[in-house]
Write an enzyme that holds these catalytic residues in place. Structure first.
Site, short mmCIF file in Angstrom:
data_model
loop_
_atom_site.label_atom_id
_atom_site.label_comp_id
_atom_site.label_asym_id
_atom_site.label_seq_id
_atom_site.Cartn_x
_atom_site.Cartn_y
_atom_site.Cartn_z
CB THR A 1 -0.94 -0.01 1.22
OG1 THR A 1 -1.73 -1.21 1.16
CG2 THR A 1 -1.85 1.19 1.25
CG ASN B 1 -5.91 -7.84 -5.97
OD1 ASN B 1 -5.74 -7.11 -6.93
ND2 ASN B 1 -6.86 -7.64 -5.08
CG HIS C 1 1.70 -9.55 3.78
ND1 HIS C 1 0.40 -9.98 3.74
CD2 HIS C 1 1.70 -8.30 3.27
CE1 HIS C 1 -0.36 -9.02 3.24
NE2 HIS C 1 0.40 -7.98 2.94
CB CYS D 1 -8.74 -4.62 1.33
SG CYS D 1 -7.08 -5.05 0.93
N1 PLP Z 1 -1.56 -4.45 -4.35
C1 PLP Z 1 -2.08 -5.68 -4.53
C2 PLP Z 1 -2.24 -6.20 -5.93
C3 PLP Z 1 -2.47 -6.46 -3.44
O1 PLP Z 1 -2.99 -7.67 -3.64
C4 PLP Z 1 -2.31 -5.91 -2.14
C5 PLP Z 1 -2.78 -6.67 -0.96
O2 PLP Z 1 -3.76 -7.41 -1.00
C6 PLP Z 1 -1.74 -4.64 -1.99
C7 PLP Z 1 -1.38 -3.95 -3.13
C8 PLP Z 1 -1.49 -4.05 -0.65
O3 PLP Z 1 -0.35 -4.66 -0.05
P1 PLP Z 1 -0.08 -4.55 1.51
O4 PLP Z 1 -1.02 -5.49 2.19
O5 PLP Z 1 1.34 -4.99 1.67
O6 PLP Z 1 -0.26 -3.15 1.91
#
Ligand code: PLP
Length: 374
Positions: free
Chosen positions: A75, A150, A200, A323
């Protein structure tokens, strides 16, 4: 330690690699010195940061280790790329199926009267390159296209995108959070200037990641303060997690083909079991997708209720992006690829990871059949 859950939500997060865990503990208990201090006690943590940077650079084909800037995760890296690296005034182009870390960062630019265009995708979730060609102009400062989605796992044709961005002299960022550590990623071959990754998602710890920044571009800092991370991202480094991230990434990259073969086998077995039960479903996304990422839509079902019934049987899956699991509406990705309405509501995401077994996937199929047939 083994729990009793069948964890099939590896796109949400992953189990920490044991070697990564073992590599981090000395930097919590023993070599805990602040790496910015000049005394010799800091040497171990300073060297560990350097080593981790070099390892990560090698894993993603970066030329120089100082192209890797440590962040708190996907993020943060995405927000940095969109809000800061796009400059003060240029236009931004992204796709309609990005993660909310990108989409909401773009909304934030729009609130400041910045222009953002959203490329449409086809029914497999592949971006429309002609749409990009129509949108891009001399006032475009940044194009941000995810490497792999994702929710549906579709891998985007980044090389074509980079040919176009290069012609127009604008920056190309990719959110490679789901791709790094799972498919071969080479920043030079992809032709990207910026890339986001998160530990992670590749069996590293939560709360740490990195932004790759090509050496010949200069970007403004994201966090002001001390001189850490080449004056670009202030704050004392999370040394233990950074070390663990590098070990996890190296381990995954060394076994990328082996893991891919295993995940594709488990995926095909799961789908073949579902077929043999005679269930009515469609698999979303492109053939060129992340191994083990299954977005599946069951006709006449409610994804939300499938998730909760599976939970009662000890199985973890997701309805869409992690999320978004509290949001019961059809996800923006499922909408963008036009999944037929009678299937769209019954969408769940099963993401298989390197620690899953055939027995577990057979159980997932068995439980889905029990729930759906009643
Ligand atoms: N971008 C994608 C494609 C993701 O799948 C995710 C998390 O699900 C993120 C960004 C955000 O990553 P983080 O959880 O490390 O903030």
């Amino acid at each position: 330690m083994k729990n009793n859950y069948i964890y099939a939500d590896n796109a949400a997060t992953t189990q920490l690699d044991k070697e990564a865990y073992e590599a981090m503990t000395p930097f919590l208990l023993e070599h805990y010195a602040n790496p910015s201090q000049p005394y010799s006690f800091s040497r171990a943590s300073k060297n560990a940061l350097k080593e981790a940077r070099r390892t990560i650079a090698e894993c993603i084909g970066a030329e120089y280790e100082d192209e890797i800037i440590f962040t708190s995760g996907g993020t943060e890296s995405d927000n940095w790329a969109v809000k800061i690296c796009s400059g003060d005034s240029g236009d931004v182009i992204t796709s309609a199926i990005e993660h909310h870390a990108i989409l909401n960062a773009c909304r934030s630019l729009e609130k400041h009267n910045r222009k953002v265009d959203y490329i449409t995708v086809d029914s497999k979730g592949v971006i429309d390159i002609e749409c990009l060609e129509r949108m891009i102009s001399n006032s475009t400062s940044l194009v941000s296209i995810m490497l792999a989605n994702n929710e549906i796992g579709t891998i985007q044709p980044l090389q074509y995108v980079s040919e176009i961005t290069r012609e127009h002299g604008c920056l190309l960022h990719t959110d490679a959070v789901q791709a790094v550590g799972h498919i071969p990623v080479d920043v030079t071959k992809l032709g990207v200037d910026l890339l986001s990754a998160s530990a992670h998602k590749f069996n590293g710890p939560r709360g740490v990641g990195f932004l790759y920044k090509k050496h010949n571009i200069s970007i403004a800092p994201f966090i002001d303060g001390g001189k850490q991370e080449y004056n670009l991202r202030a704050g004392t480094e999370n040394v233990a997690s950074i070390v663990a991230m590098s070990v996890a990434l190296k381990n995954n990259c060394l076994k990328i083909k082996e893991n891919e073969i295993k995940l594709e086998y488990l995926e095909s077995q799961l789908i073949s079991d579902l077929n043999s039960y005679g269930l009515d479903f469609i698999i979303n996304g492109s053939k060129n997708k992340l191994p083990g990422n299954i977005s599946i839509s069951f006709k006449g079902c409610e994804g939300e209720s499938l998730l909760h019934r599976l939970d009662l049987m000890g199985i973890c899956v997701s309805t869409g992006s992690a999320c978004d699991s509290v949001n019961t509406q059809i996800s923006h990705v499922i909408k963008a690829i036009n999944v037929p309405v009678e299937y769209a509501n019954g969408t769940i995401r099963i993401t298989i990871g390197k620690y899953n077994t055939l027995e577990e996937m057979r159980r997932v199929a068995y439980c889905l059949n029990k729930i759906i047939k009643g």
